[in-house]
Write a protein that holds these residues in place. Structure first.
Motif: not given
Length: 429
Positions: A256, A259-260, A292, A319, A348-349, A410
């Protein structure tokens, strides 16, 4: 291969041996499970919509309140940090009062405070409202994922929860469409407020959930027999679950955080460093979001075929490389930026597709909500400091240069997988 469990729910159809249809996972849920899927999908999609009202409006908000990048990044960080509290509390509520009731509480909470953000008279008030929005935002996914996981068969749980995850891309896409229209027809000082006001949409979902969705019968019975052991924070830190809790939190932190960082800063990067207009930014994000959506569905399929850990490991590596490639495209090569948006969004999804099934399978029924709510959202809170760090470093590194920090997350995820068991094929009740 694990066989499908039988339910006391007479509405659930039996699976045909060897069935391989593309939608067998959906049919196997049964009528009640399909209604639960609809409630969880809608809740997570609108959760995503309400979340993205901020990243898409960040440039306008920054100009309106005269914020620097550090202050702007803090708006995201406080949302995600408080979401840890909301997620943990929602998990406890899910174990104590049921999945459906907890789901309704989370949806109402994030809808009310998203709308309130549109009325904020100053930065400090907006920060408070955004923090309170995080309470509902943090809890919705964990509760909805558990609700559906307990209806799903072991054979199809990965792709079923991957389909729930795909709602995030749907909500994101809806937010981009509304953003493009609102900012095209209104001046920026008004448009960002209107974006938040549209966050009232999720309230309509609560009516559907209240009327049509119920907890899985087996899971509800198992929770009742657990008695005083239901929803206990102490239980997930006892010897038999401590290792799982610590490594699952680290896994969530890494994934996360990466991702964020991207979700928060890519719109700003496209505008400020790539020189794209509002409409242009929406077009580039469309490629990212399309990737995504397909990534969530593909990752769900691979989660069932490869296993939970292999799917996460594969897309953690892809990713990390995707982030580095996306942020090092030379100036003037915006066509390549457009093309790379699709695989970046895909990877990334897809890594998230296994989370719903994996975390649900790591904990027993009595503390499943507590365990999943705590690990997923505590990881999100710790990982949330990456967007703020990017904001701080962007003044000297540039937004594109600072975004490379997303790859660090990651790497943490890969380390965390070493301490967790594979759970593919595990029955929940």
């Amino acid at each position: 291969m694990s066989t499908a469990r039988t339910r006391p729910d007479s509405e659930a159809p039996a699976e045909e041996p060897g069935a391989t249809g593309a939608f067998d996972w959906f049919r196997a849920l049964g009528p009640r499970g399909r209604r639960a899927f609809g409630g969880a999908f809608g809740g997570y999609g609108l959760d995503s919509y309400d979340y993205f009202t901020l990243p898409l409006s960040m440039v306008a908000i920054s100009a309106y309140f005269s914020l620097d990048n550090g202050q702007t990044g803090l708006l995201t960080t406080v949302t995600l940090v408080v979401s840890a509290v909301g997620g943990a509390l929602a998990g406890v509520l899910a174990d104590r009062i049921g999945r459906v009731r907890a789901l309704m509480i989370t949806v109402i909470t994030y809808a009310v405070f998203t709308v309130a953000c549109g009325f904020a008279p100053n930065y400090e008030t907006l920060l408070v409202f955004r923090a309170l929005q995080g309470l509902g935002f943090g809890g919705e996914w964990a509760v909805g994922a558990i609700l559906v996981a307990e209806y799903a068969t072991a054979k199809h749980r990965g792709r079923t929860l991957g389909a729930v995850q795909s709602a995030w891309a749907v909500g994101w896409a809806l937010a981009v469409v509304v953003y493009t229209l609102v900012f095209a027809f209104l001046d920026a000082d008004t448009a960002w407020r209107v974006m938040f006001w549209t966050g009232a949409l999720p309230a309509l979902l609560v009516v559907y959930v209240r009327r049509h969705v119920s907890d899985a019968p087996e899971a509800a019975a198992a929770r009742r027999t657990a008695g005083a052991g239901r929803g206990s924070f102490t239980a997930i830190f006892k010897k038999d679950l401590l290792r799982v809790t610590l490594f699952a939190t680290l896994l969530s932190t890494g994934v996360q955080g990466g991702y964020y960082t991207l979700a928060t800063w890519v719109p700003t990067y496209l505008k400020t460093e790539r020189g794209l207009t509002v409409v242009g930014t929406g077009g580039y994000l469309a490629f990212l979001i399309s990737g995504a959506f397909i990534g969530y569905l593909t990752g769900g399929y691979l989660t069932d075929r490869l296993g939970r850990k292999k799917n996460i490991a594969l897309f953690a590596v892809l990713s990390a490389f995707g982030v580095i490639a996306y942020t090092h495209i030379p100036p003037g090569a915006n066509g390549l930026l457009l093309v790379l948006g699709f695989p970046l969004g895909f990877c990334m999804s897809a890594i998230f597709s296994g989370f719903g099934s994996f975390l649900s399978e790591l904990y027993p029924t009595a503390v499943r909500g507590t365990g999943q709510g705590f690990t997923y959202n505590s990881g999100r809170a710790v990982g949330a400091f990456l967007p703020t760090l990017v904001g701080q470093l962007s003044d000297s590194w540039g937004v594109g240069g600072a975004l490379v920090l997303g790859a660090v997350g990651y790497g943490l995820a890969m380390v965390a997988l070493l301490g967790l068991p594979e759970t593919r094929g595990k029955e929940l009740a």
